[in-house]
Design an enzyme around this catalytic site. Structure first.
Site, PDB file in Angstrom:
ATOM      1  N   HIS A 169       6.898  -2.715 -18.729  1.00 51.23           N
ATOM      2  CA  HIS A 169       6.588  -1.823 -17.943  1.00 51.23           C
ATOM      3  C   HIS A 169       7.561  -1.779 -16.943  1.00 51.23           C
ATOM      4  O   HIS A 169       7.344  -1.143 -15.708  1.00 51.23           O
ATOM      5  CB  HIS A 169       5.233  -1.755 -17.340  1.00 51.23           C
ATOM      6  N   SER A 293      34.759   7.116 -13.398  1.00 50.20           N
ATOM      7  CA  SER A 293      34.549   8.420 -12.901  1.00 50.20           C
ATOM      8  C   SER A 293      35.664   9.137 -12.377  1.00 50.20           C
ATOM      9  O   SER A 293      36.764   8.428 -12.060  1.00 50.20           O
ATOM     10  CB  SER A 293      33.660   8.284 -11.631  1.00 50.20           C
ATOM     11  N   VAL A 300      32.742   1.638 -13.598  1.00 48.67           N
ATOM     12  CA  VAL A 300      32.835   1.614 -14.901  1.00 48.67           C
ATOM     13  C   VAL A 300      31.472   2.211 -15.802  1.00 48.67           C
ATOM     14  O   VAL A 300      30.427   1.611 -15.405  1.00 48.67           O
ATOM     15  CB  VAL A 300      33.071   0.112 -15.379  1.00 48.67           C
ATOM     16  N   ARG A 333      12.236  26.628 -58.432  1.00 48.29           N
ATOM     17  CA  ARG A 333      13.444  26.561 -57.590  1.00 48.29           C
ATOM     18  C   ARG A 333      13.771  27.567 -56.803  1.00 48.29           C
ATOM     19  O   ARG A 333      13.336  28.828 -56.659  1.00 48.29           O
ATOM     20  CB  ARG A 333      14.866  26.172 -58.084  1.00 48.29           C
TER      21      ARG A 333
HETATM   22  O1  LIG Z   1      22.228  27.587 -63.098  1.00 48.69           O
HETATM   23  C1  LIG Z   1      22.026  28.284 -62.451  1.00 48.69           C
HETATM   24  O2  LIG Z   1      22.766  28.670 -61.625  1.00 48.69           O
HETATM   25  C2  LIG Z   1      20.562  28.792 -62.209  1.00 48.69           C
HETATM   26  C3  LIG Z   1      20.157  29.646 -61.075  1.00 48.69           C
HETATM   27  N1  LIG Z   1      20.139  28.697 -60.131  1.00 48.69           N
HETATM   28  C4  LIG Z   1      20.966  28.138 -59.021  1.00 48.69           C
HETATM   29  N2  LIG Z   1      21.060  26.941 -59.100  1.00 48.69           N
HETATM   30  C5  LIG Z   1      22.113  26.057 -58.515  1.00 48.69           C
HETATM   31  N3  LIG Z   1      23.175  26.892 -57.807  1.00 48.69           N
HETATM   32  C6  LIG Z   1      22.921  28.397 -57.696  1.00 48.69           C
HETATM   33  C7  LIG Z   1      21.670  29.113 -58.427  1.00 48.69           C
HETATM   34  N4  LIG Z   1      21.866  30.414 -58.063  1.00 48.69           N
HETATM   35  C8  LIG Z   1      23.051  30.543 -57.472  1.00 48.69           C
HETATM   36  N5  LIG Z   1      23.613  29.588 -57.143  1.00 48.69           N
HETATM   37  C9  LIG Z   1      25.040  29.285 -56.467  1.00 48.69           C
HETATM   38  O3  LIG Z   1      24.665  28.116 -55.411  1.00 48.69           O
HETATM   39  C10 LIG Z   1      25.588  28.537 -54.154  1.00 48.69           C
HETATM   40  C11 LIG Z   1      24.723  28.361 -52.960  1.00 48.69           C
HETATM   41  O4  LIG Z   1      25.495  28.487 -51.738  1.00 48.69           O
HETATM   42  P1  LIG Z   1      25.326  27.732 -50.551  1.00 48.69           P
HETATM   43  O5  LIG Z   1      24.069  28.450 -49.847  1.00 48.69           O
HETATM   44  O6  LIG Z   1      26.368  27.805 -49.778  1.00 48.69           O
HETATM   45  O7  LIG Z   1      24.747  26.322 -51.072  1.00 48.69           O
HETATM   46  C12 LIG Z   1      26.276  29.703 -54.344  1.00 48.69           C
HETATM   47  O8  LIG Z   1      27.457  29.347 -54.985  1.00 48.69           O
HETATM   48  C13 LIG Z   1      25.148  30.365 -55.602  1.00 48.69           C
HETATM   49  O9  LIG Z   1      26.159  31.096 -56.471  1.00 48.69           O
HETATM   50  C14 LIG Z   1      18.946  30.174 -61.421  1.00 48.69           C
HETATM   51  O10 LIG Z   1      18.851  31.486 -61.459  1.00 48.69           O
HETATM   52  O11 LIG Z   1      17.866  29.713 -61.380  1.00 48.69           O
END
Ligand SMILES: O=C(O)C[C@H](Nc1ncnc2c1ncn2[C@@H]1O[C@H](COP(=O)(O)O)[C@@H](O)[C@H]1O)C(=O)O
Length: 459
Positions: A169, A293, A300, A333
């Site tokens: 403390h 400073s 220091v 995704r």
């Molecule tokens: O295989 C695929 O691409 C499948 C696709 N999903 C994606 N998966 C991975 N990357 C993707 C996807 N989609 C876009 N992009 C590309 O990702 C980049 C995103 O840019 P940033 O925000 O700068 O990271 C930027 O370069 C994007 O073009 C889907 O439709 O599910």
């Protein structure tokens, strides 16, 4: 006013570049792209090794030539990828086109359609991130972290026996040794090092929604989960068999949680050392030519520890944010992980910078034994705990019948400055066994440190 040439926005790429070591080899955009090329090339080699679609295994020379595309990846390749991406607007598709061009250079055009075969971008991305994050942790962050732990351990051993007043403390409390207090940090940091070392780096390789759908329709007889597992493991990663389009990133959340925890323990160390400096317990050794400073020439300042404090907070803010956001992705995704993961290097970079400052700071301080001694000598009342505990033991053993020893000592010491003479007189007047009395009379604040020194030997 003239416009400046393009400037880095992050100080990690400016004034602190030298402190972040070789993190950029792994956690930069170029490092990621090189890893993507590596994964695409290894997937081509893995397919031809298995004779997929009537292909023959590549010769050793052909494999070596393909792998040189990765090992010799440099500025021209970075530029070529940027120009490809300007057209594709898709970073991974740009990598695929880049690899196809290299196949053409090597007279391997017949393999062009096997580039990125059955892959979704995440198949390439997640493996690339796992490889680059693993290498950044194992080759850059952990060695620096371990070296800082070693520096603290060295200091702990050097100050093993240097008694000092504790301050629970912020108030005078049962003494310890500086070595033991530093050893506590070593023990805590070491535990986290082991946890970081045991981290998993997982990868998925199972197509657009993690179902191997394209794979199965193209080649129904292949055991795709086995191929996937072997391929992921061949990259030195653990296999994640069950995902959506994306690797679930749970391993990343776990890892960043551990690094962030390490940051917080280091933050505790930095603010403690700052406080010891402020109390005069550690003296800072002036660096020749340096200024404390700009206006107070005598100063220091403990800038190393203050810089570390700020950068540890920034690192944890970024890593905590990544850990939180990366574990959610809508339905099969969304792309938030892609944008967020581009900042992994920022999180690690601020931690590296802090480690560098802590290490330098620890090299520029000396323990002031005279201050420690004066501090102990000015606080004899901390022996109140020793006396009341010994009396209790004497009462329990039937050698004393003093009533409520705690209250007695409280009356004597609470909120008061007591000197050696007062305590000697008090102890001499106690009705307790002779052994116990001699033990108490021999005690000083500087020797009332229990087994603090021996505890350092547990490191
Ligand atoms: O295989 C695929 O691409 C499948 C696709 N999903 C994606 N998966 C991975 N990357 C993707 C996807 N989609 C876009 N992009 C590309 O990702 C980049 C995103 O840019 P940033 O925000 O700068 O990271 C930027 O370069 C994007 O073009 C889907 O439709 O599910």
């Amino acid at each position: 006013m003239t416009t400046l040439p393009p400037q880095p926005l992050s100080p990690l790429d400016g004034r602190y570049r030298s402190a972040v070591g070789t993190l950029g080899e792994h956690l930069s955009e170029a490092g990621l792209n090189r890893a993507r090329v590596h994964v695409e090339v290894e997937w081509l080699i893995a397919q031809t090794d298995r004779g997929f679609f009537g292909t023959s295994p590549l010769t050793d020379d052909q494999k070596a030539a393909l792998r040189r595309v990765v090992t010799e990846f440099g500025q021209p390749d970075i530029d070529e990828l940027a120009s490809l991406e300007a057209t594709t607007r898709h970073d991974v598709k740009a990598v695929e086109y880049y690899v196809r061009r290299r196949l053409s250079d090597l007279n391997l055009d017949h393999l062009a359609e096997l580039t990125h075969f059955a892959c979704t971008s995440e198949d390439i991305n997640n493996l690339s991130y796992a490889v680059t994050v693993r290498d950044a942790v194992q080759q850059v962050w952990l060695p620096k972290y371990r070296s800082v732990i070693a520096t603290i351990a060295e200091l702990a051993r050097a100050h093993r026996d240097d008694a000092m007043l504790s301050r629970t403390h912020g108030q005078p409390a049962t003494p310890s040794t500086m070595g033991k207090e530093l050893a506590v940090f070593v023990y805590r940091l070491e535990r986290i090092a082991k946890q970081v070392e045991a981290s998993e780096y997982l990868g998925k390789f199972s197509g657009a929604t993690g179902t191997f759908s394209a794979h199965v329709v193209a080649a129904p007889d292949v055991s795709w989960p086995d191929v996937s597992r072997e391929f992921v493991e061949s990259l030195g990663l653990g296999w994640n068999p069950l995902t959506t389009q994306i690797e679930s990133h749970d391993w990343q959340a776990e890892l960043y949680g551990r690094i962030s925890h390490a940051n917080r323990v280091l933050h505790n160390l930095a603010t403690d050392i700052w406080t010891y400096i402020s109390l005069g317990i550690f003296r800072q050794t002036p660096v020749a030519g340096a200024t404390g400073s700009s206006t107070m020439p005598h100063k220091v300042n403990p800038i190393r520890f203050e810089n570390a404090e700020a950068n540890l907070e920034l690192s944890s803010a970024v890593l905590d944010s990544l850990a939180a956001t990366l574990v959610t992705s809508r339905l099969q995704r969304d792309l938030t992980d892609s944008s967020a993961q581009r900042n992994i290097g920022v999180g690690f970079g601020h931690s590296m910078l802090a480690l560098d400052n802590i290490q330098r700071g620890l090299g520029e301080i000396d323990l002031d034994l005279a201050v420690l001694a004066a501090d102990l000598d000015g606080n004899w009342e901390v022996l109140g705990e020793a006396i009341q505990t010994v009396i209790r033991a004497e009462v329990a053993a039937g050698r004393s019948n003093i009533a409520d020893p705690y209250a007695l000592l409280k009356e004597l010491t609470r909120g008061k400055r007591i000197g050696q003479a007062d305590l000697v007189e008090f102890v001499n007047g106690l009705e307790i066994g002779d052994d116990a009395k001699q033990r108490l009379l021999a005690l000083t604040p500087g020797t009332y440190t229990g087994i603090a020194s021996e505890l350092v030997d547990r490191l």
